[in-house]
Each structure stands twice: as structure tokens, then as C-alpha cells.
Design an enzyme around this catalytic site. Structure first.
Site, PDB file in Angstrom:
ATOM      1  N   ASP A 123      43.307 -35.935  -2.321  1.00 36.58           N
ATOM      2  CA  ASP A 123      44.430 -35.599  -3.198  1.00 36.58           C
ATOM      3  C   ASP A 123      44.563 -34.138  -3.604  1.00 36.58           C
ATOM      4  OD1 ASP A 123      44.352 -38.351  -3.036  1.00 36.58           O
ATOM      5  OD2 ASP A 123      45.056 -38.636  -5.074  1.00 36.58           O
ATOM      6  N   CYS A 195      43.070 -42.920   1.697  1.00 36.43           N
ATOM      7  CA  CYS A 195      43.577 -44.280   1.478  1.00 36.43           C
ATOM      8  C   CYS A 195      44.828 -44.550   2.307  1.00 36.43           C
ATOM      9  CB  CYS A 195      43.829 -44.515  -0.004  1.00 36.43           C
ATOM     10  SG  CYS A 195      42.310 -44.511  -0.975  1.00 36.43           S
ATOM     11  N   SER A 517      49.443 -41.808  -9.664  1.00 35.06           N
ATOM     12  CA  SER A 517      48.797 -41.869  -8.365  1.00 35.06           C
ATOM     13  C   SER A 517      49.859 -42.125  -7.314  1.00 35.06           C
ATOM     14  CB  SER A 517      47.778 -43.014  -8.359  1.00 35.06           C
ATOM     15  OG  SER A 517      47.468 -43.390  -7.046  1.00 35.06           O
TER      16      SER A 517
END
Length: 616
Positions: A123, A195, A517
Site C-alpha cells: 500500500d 491482496c 482500505s
């Protein structure tokens, strides 16, 4: 002709000491006239997106040496937002972006490196490295660790695809058995890689393709697939070519500021909107643009969001498709191709391959009768075997997904929505704007009005949601979680996940000066600017105030009069030192975080440091 930066430490009698130290790292007489190229790795065993990167830095280094450069590797930190989520660890996530950018600058400038290959993935690492690249403006190429394979498990006699967010939601859902929760936990994240949905990490790695700073497939080719090894090898060769173009041919088009221009940033946000990317990408693009002195603001994002349709829908907005499916459909170049044919891109921008975007699309778009090599590249699929090793499988899809009417990627005419996947809202609740990921919002709540239920922290919001304080029709307000007020602008994945767990995902809204998120969906509105700690009106909302949200009209308002707002503001200012601070919030804030908060701007500025406080 620009002189090699490294000549400062490698040339001249006075640099005998520096050369002695370089020799101790393995350099020899013939190396001191070569470009010194930094391999900026981010390996860590804390993060599945980075756990497989340990040997990949040296893989790139060997290719650099073979191409005529000198490779020197160093590492940055990497925070796993999923593991840091839901507790005090999340306060450190966004600030780590600035720390990564600074650490890259420190290493590059301290040792006078000439160019760099950035091996990123998750991220804050990709945006942090991008900020450094634009700040330093030396030749650079990005190659990410690649996305994780989607999880798969059997529930109620049915095989389902899933990811990290499913594990969070099911864990908080009292109707899901312990056995099913355990099965999901063990299956949600089966391999190394970022992810598996269109969360922040994958969104950012996709955007490096649109910015022109990475190769095709960087954002979509699985971490486990053998084909990804070639991306790393070619990055090593290409960075030497870029360095030679600049230092030997005085070709400034090899520099990141010449590649990632304003037009390239517009292309990147067009891609982000079209693919329904994470709202965090807006924050990061604004920050990256500022580092490169690119005039790119929230106004540009708002303008683009009104023009660009949503051409791709991926988890968490749907469980039908994950990043492995995007790659099968032609990856990011395929989305760029559809945007180009819709007249929504600047196709004359260049990239690290030395091609224009138009030439890149012509060569790599699977919808344009590509070569067998390109078809094979995009047929790379999941292996279905849990692993932490890169390049560990060579499975392929039997066919590509080139269905542009009902497939993963669609044409403008067959778009999931003619209104794109992101929107900028503004009104008296967010005078400088806020962001919503419309790709994850159910059509039934694109217009929403309800009473405010106010929380002064994410922790209180979680307790309130799970404790039944939030009812259908409510608007959850989570404030003092912005860059300054948190500090660190926490992600609100747990509150949004728990709203779903409580059956409120389609009947409530959540508004925050924090962020979300990439795994969040629902009517989740973040980045409210100015934030509460900076005197934003979100700090003046009271329980029961009617909140009006209208995504089609791009508005968000507190339904009270200007006079009432002024009265509340005066009362707040009268609190003196206690003004614009959360009430009864218990939170330890370290010195490092307080230092970050002291310089942090609100989200509409990318949450970067306030340069005016540094005398600029």
C-alpha cells in the site's frame, strides 16, 4: 552532457577514500566509470506482498551488471496495512509513506546513485517510492512483487472465491459458524503477493503502468507466475538503457518528470476511475504530483470523474473477478486501450519502454489481434497451490477473456456504469472535497439522507456499530482520524466491514476525515477536507443532524443553516487549546507521530507535508 552523479564519489584523487570503500563493496577498477544503479528493494517477512522479494533484488542486480552498470541494493521499510488494521498500528501506515520517500532520497543522494530500480508492492511502499522518484528525477523503473492469487474454499457445498476482506466480514458475522470462519481464514490469502482484489496495493501498481514508469503486466501478472521473472530481468536491462540515454546522450525524456507528466497523471486517474480503484490512489497521486511539481489537483480528479465510465469491476466491488481475471482479460493495457478508443486518454505520452502510449496499446492490447507472445503473456493464470515463493508455477488459462460486452473488462458502450468508479463530492460538510468509491456503492443508495451518529475515533465507531448504536438509515460520522487529527489518517476497513456484518452495508453511510482500505465498499465517504483537526465542518456535526449525500449531483451537506454552523464554530473556537480536538479519546500518540502531525496537510493536498511551515 550531464555528468554521472556517482562521479562525485568515484573520480579524482581526493575521492581515494570513497573509492576504497566502494572497493570494499566489490567494485573494481573498471567499475568507476559505469553508472551506479540503486536496487531499491522492500523485502520483509512481515508482509505477504513482500515476503518473496528477498532474492529478487539480486536477480535485478545481476541483469544490471550484465548490461554494463554497477548495482547496489538497499531496503526500505514496508507496513502491512491488513495486519496493522484495527489497532494503534494503523496510525503508522500513511506516515510510513513519507518515511519511505525520505529514506530513498537519503540513500540515493548520500551515495550519489545515478539511477534506480524500485521493487515495491504494497500500500504505502509504491507511492512512497514514486514520491522519491519524482523528487529525485533520476532514471527509474518500477517492478512490483505482483498480486496474490485469489483464495478459494468450499462453503455450503459451493466453491467460492474470496480474499482478506471476506475473512474480516465473516469473522464479525454471528450467523457464520466457527468452522466456516476458520475455513475462510485459511483460504483467503493463499500465496505471496499483494491482496488479490483491486485494493490499494494493486491499484497503485496498475497506475505505474499508466504513468509510464513500469512495464506491461506490472499491475496484474501474479506474483507466483514464472512469467513475472522476466519483468524483473528486463527491468535490470532497461534501467541501464535509460541511464545511458540520459548521461551519455543528454536525453531528458529518460527522466521520470519527462515521462510522468500532467497528461500522464490525467491518464492515471482515468485508469483509476475506469477500473474502480482504491480511493487511496487519489491521496497518493496528489502527493506524487506535488513531489514532481506537476499541477494536478482535486479539481482535475473531479473533472475526470464526470467523463470516465467504469470499464472494469473487481473485488471488493464484486467477488466474480480478481486481479488474476484482469490479467486474463488483457491487464491494464486492455483497459487503457478501451479508454483510448473512447477518446479519454493522452496517447502521445511516453514510457520506460521508449514507446508512446499509442504504440504500447497497439503492441500489447489483446483486443487488437496481438502477437502469439502477447497472448501467451496474458494467459498466465493461478497455480492454486499455497506458497510464499515467487515464479513458482506456470499455469495458463485455456483462453483469454476478450468479451468486451459481458467480460471482466468492457467497452465504453458496455460499461458497468457510465459514471466512473470514483467521485469527488463537495458541500458544507467537505468544503475542499471528499472521495467516494462509487464502484462499491449499491445503486439504491447513490442518494442518501439520514441522521448523524457521531464518533470521535475509529475505536468508538467499531464499538458503537457492534454494540447496536447504529441503525438502518443512519449516517456514521468518524472524525479526528485525518492526517493531523489521527494522526496518520487511519483506514476504516473494520467499521465498513462490521456494517456489512450487522446487515447495514446497504442501508447506512459512513463519512470520515480518515480514509478507507482498498478493500472497503458500500457508501463509504472519506478524505473529508478540511479534516476536523484543521477546523473542518465535520468537527461541528452533532448527533441527529440530517446529512444529505447525492453522488449523481456530487454534493454532501449538513442540513443546518449557515448561521447555526457559525454559532457552533464560535463555540468551538472558544474552547482555546481544546478546540478542534476529540472529546474523551484515549490514544497514545508517540513523538514520531506528533512530529508527522505537525506538518501534515489535509487529504485534498495528498496529506503531504505543509511546505509553508518549512519556509517554502
Amino acid at each position: 552532457m550531464p555528468k554521472l552523479r556517482s562521479a562525485t564519489t568515484t573520480q579524482g584523487r581526493n575521492m581515494a577514500g570513497a573509492r576504497a570503500l566502494w572497493r570494499a563493496t566489490g567494485m573494481k577498477d573498471g567499475d568507476f566509470d559505469k553508472p551506479i544503479i540503486a536496487v531499491v528493494n522492500s523485502f520483509t517477512q512481515f508482509v505477504p506482498g513482500h515476503v518473496h522479494l528477498k532474492d529478487l533484488g539480486q536477480l535485478v542486480a545481476r541483469e544490471i551488471e550484465a548490461a554494463g552498470g554497477v548495482a547496489k541494493e538497499f531496503n526500505t521499510i514496508a507496513v502491512d496495512d491488513g495486519i496493522a488494521m484495527g489497532h494503534g498500528g494503523m496510525l503508522y501506515s500513511l506516515p510510513s509513506r513519507e518515511l519511505i520517500a525520505d529514506s530513498v532520497e537519503y540513500m540515493i543522494n548520500a551515495h550519489c546513485a545515478d539511477a534506480m530500480v524500485c521493487i515495491s508492492n504494497c500500500d504505502k511502499i509504491t507511492p512512497g517510492m514514486l514520491m522519491a522518484a519524482m523528487r529525485l528525477n533520476i532514471p527509474v523503473i518500477f517492478v512490483s512483487g505482483g498480486p496474490m492469487e485469489a483464495g478459494k474454499t468450499k462453503l455450503s457445498d459451493q466453491i467460492i472465491k474470496l480474499d482478506l476482506v471476506d475473512a474480516m466480514i465473516m469473522a464479525a458475522d454471528p450467523t457464520v459458524s466457527d468452522e466456516d470462519t476458520a475455513a475462510v481464514e485459511r483460504s483467503a490469502c493463499p500465496t505471496c503477493g499483494s491482496c488479490s482484489g483491486m485494493f490499494t496495493a494493486n491499484s497503485m501498481n496498475c497506475l505505474t503502468e499508466a504513468l509510464g514508469l513500469s512495464q506491461p503486466g506490472n499491475g496484474s501478472l501474479l506474483a507466483t507466475h514464472a512469467d513475472r521473472e522476466q519483468l524483473f530481468k528486463s527491468a535490470g536491462h532497461r534501467i541501464v538503457e535509460l541511464a545511458k540515454r540520459y548521461y551519455e546522450q543528454d536525453d531528458v525524456t529518460a527522466l521520470p518528470r519527462s515521462i510522468a507528466t500532467r497528461d500522464a497523471f490525467e491518464n492515471a486517474i482515468a485508469l483509476d476511475i475506469a477500473m474502480g480503484g482504491s480511493t487511496n490512489t487519489v491521496l497518493h497521486l496528489l502527493a506524487i504530483a506535488q513531489e514532481g511539481d506537476v499541477d494536478f489537483t482535486m479539481a482535475d480528479i473531479d473533472r475526470m470523474s464526470r467523463r470516465v465510465p467504469q470499464l472494469c469491476k473487481v473485488a471488493p466491488s464484486t467477488q466474480k473477478y480478481h486481479m488474476e481475471d484482469v490479467h486474463r482479460a488483457g491487464g491494464i493495457v486492455a483497459i487503457l486501450g478501451e479508454l483510448s478508443r473512447a477518446g479519454l486518454l493522452h496517447t502521445d505520452v511516453r514510457n520506460v519502454l521508449g514507446l508512446s502510449l499509442a504504440e504500447l496499446i497497439e503492441k500489447y492490447d489483446v483486443a487488437l489481434n496481438p502477437s502469439e507472445e502477447v497472448k501467451k503473456f496474458y494467459s498466465a493464470g493461478p497455480g492454486g497451490i499455497p506458497t510464499t515463493k515467487a515464479f513458482s508455477q506456470d499455469c495458463r488459462w485455456p483462453s483469454l477473456d476478450v468479451d468486451r460486452k459481458e467480460g471482466c473488462i468492457r467497452t465504453k458502450e458496455n460499461a458497468y456504469s457510465q459514471d466512473g468508479g470514483l467521485a469527488v463530492l463537495a458541500g458544507n460538510l467537505a468544503i475542499d472535497g471528499c472521495i467516494v468509491k462509487t464502484a462499491g456503492v449499491d445503486e439504491s443508495i447513490l442518494k442518501f439522507e439520514g441522521p448523524a451518529v457521531v464518533f470521535e475515533s475509529q475505536d468508538d465507531a467499531v464499538a458503537g456499530i457492534l454494540g447496536g448504536k447504529v441503525k438502518a438509515g443512519d449516517v456514521v460520522i468518524v472524525r479526528y482520524e485525518g492526517p493531523k487529527g489521527g494522526p496518520g489518517m487511519q483506514e476504516m476497513l473494520y467499521p465498513t466491514s462490521y456494517l456489512k456484518s450487522m446487515g447495514l452495508g446497504k442501508v447506512c453511510a459512513l463519512i470520515t476525515d480518515g480514509r478507507f482500505s482498498g478493500g472497503s465498499s458500500g457508501l463509504s465517504i472519506g478524505h473529508v477536507s478540511p479534516e476536523a483537526a484543521a477546523g473542518g465542518n465535520i468537527g461541528l456535526i452533532a448527533d441527529g443532524d440530517l446529512i444529505s449525500i447525492n453522488i449523481p449531483s456530487r454534493t454532501i451537506d449538513i442540513k443546518i443553516s449557515d448561521a447555526e454552523l457559525a454559532t457552533r464554530r464560535a463555540a468551538m473556537e472558544a474552547k482555546g487549546k481544546a478546540a478542534w480536538k476529540p472529546v474523551n479519546r484515549e490514544r497514545f500518540v508517540s513523538f514520531a507521530l506528533r512530529a508527522y502531525a505537525n506538518l501534515a496537510t489535509s487529504a485534498d493536498k495528498g496529506a503531504v507535508r505543509d511546505r509553508s511551515k518549512l519556509g517554502e
